[in-house]
Design an enzyme around this catalytic site. Structure first.
Site, PDB file in Angstrom:
ATOM      1  N   GLY A 157       1.040  -1.477   0.228  1.00 36.91           N
ATOM      2  CA  GLY A 157      -0.582  -0.087  -0.251  1.00 36.91           C
ATOM      3  C   GLY A 157       0.551   1.330   0.030  1.00 36.91           C
ATOM      4  N   GLY A 158       1.758   1.228   0.023  1.00 38.62           N
ATOM      5  CA  GLY A 158       2.901   2.878  -0.379  1.00 38.62           C
ATOM      6  C   GLY A 158       2.188   3.455  -1.619  1.00 38.62           C
ATOM      7  N   HIS A 182      10.985  -4.825   3.726  1.00 37.66           N
ATOM      8  CA  HIS A 182      10.025  -4.813   3.857  1.00 37.66           C
ATOM      9  C   HIS A 182       9.149  -5.320   2.641  1.00 37.66           C
ATOM     10  CE1 HIS A 182       5.640  -4.382   5.030  1.00 37.66           C
ATOM     11  NE2 HIS A 182       5.920  -3.398   3.610  1.00 37.66           N
ATOM     12  N   TRP A 183      10.364  -5.294   1.374  1.00 39.54           N
ATOM     13  CA  TRP A 183      10.062  -5.489   0.071  1.00 39.54           C
ATOM     14  C   TRP A 183      10.542  -6.721  -0.528  1.00 39.54           C
ATOM     15  CZ3 TRP A 183      10.459  -1.994  -4.281  1.00 39.54           C
ATOM     16  CH2 TRP A 183       8.977  -1.686  -4.976  1.00 39.54           C
TER      17      TRP A 183
END
Length: 290
Positions: free
Chosen positions: A38-39, A267-268
């Protein structure tokens, strides 16, 4: 359903309820749906740019832009964001005539995958979740990374400086892999006027804010313990957006949940550790031999 062009990246648009959902698909075999995070400026194709072609060798890979992002309708139900996302994904599968699909979800998309498994378990096969949102979110203050994400459209509004800081400081571990072009592309995508006017991912506010926050903490939903779908949780050991301790929370609550915490990863996971992710995903989700 309408096709926007002939090439795969042009994709298709399908009506789900009163919203248009844009998606691309490639490959044949068991259906795998990739749900992005959701970035700011996120989209399905950009979040999974290092994974789609590899997975499409074994699977029918469907990559939607979630409501509020990319080329999909810029509207979500702020009173229950994860539930609304789950409804959109389930509705997309219905519209495409797909009885059940494996779900792969990063962050926001991971929370949506979990909600769909709770709301409509028959639509879900196996799940791979990378640093999913909504795991223990009411049990500690938000991380600095999550605060950076949620404040992007606040204050003096979106800026390239804000986005570069979020990506380099919080999204990935190895900043050398982040290019100026990547930041430029995400920044331009984040400037959609409809998104600026109504950001899809923001802090709950108003009289029902506490109820919304409670609903968004999926570890407080008693149905989580009844999610029996085989699940692989990949959580970067250096994730600064969603705490890696969430992996253990899921394993403790879900009956069939494996966890893997790749070192030196943020996070990715699917982007930073693409080869590792692709290998694990192919093995876990199964699929036909090449």
């Amino acid at each position: 359903m309408t096709s926007t062009d002939n090439d795969a990246e042009a994709g298709h648009t399908v009506l789900v309820g009163d919203r248009e959902i844009f998606y691309t698909e490639s490959g044949t075999g068991p259906v795998v749906v990739l749900l992005h995070g959701g970035g700011p400026g996120a989209s399905g194709l950009s979040n999974y740019s290092r994974n789609i072609d590899v997975l499409a060798r074994r699977f029918r890979v469907i990559v939607p832009d979630m409501p509020g992002y990319g080329r999909s309708t810029k509207r979500i139900d702020q009173s229950d964001p994860f539930g609304d996302l789950a409804a959109a994904v389930g509705g997309l599968l219905d519209a495409l005539g797909i009885d059940s699909a494996h779900l792969v979800g990063n962050s926001y998309g991971g929370a949506g995958a979990l909600r769909l498994a709770m709301d409509r378990p028959e639509k879900v096969g196996r799940m791979i979740l990378m640093g999913p949102g909504g795991i223990g979110s009411t049990r500690a203050l938000p991380t600095k990374g999550l605060q950076s994400l949620l404040s992007y459209y606040g204050g003096d509004g979106p800026s390239r400086v804000k986005l570069a800081e979020f990506i380099r400081e919080y999204l990935v571990y190895d900043v050398s892999a982040v290019t100026e072009q990547m930041i430029d592309t995400r920044y331009e995508a984040s400037l959609d006027p409809e998104v600026i006017a109504n950001p899809p991912l923001r802090r709950p506010s108003g009289p029902s804010a506490l109820k919304t926050l409670w609903r968004m903490d999926l570890t407080r939903d008693p149905r989580l313990g009844r999610v029996r779908h085989p699940t692989l949780v990949l959580w970067g050991a250096e994730d600064k957006v969603n705490r890696p301790a969430g992996a253990r929370m899921l394993a403790d609550r879900m009956p069939d949940c494996d966890i893997y915490l790749p070192a030196n990863t943020g996070h990715w996971v699917q982007w930073e550790r693409a080869q590792l992710f692709n290998d694990l995903a192919a093995a876990f989700l199964g699929g036909r031999d090449e």
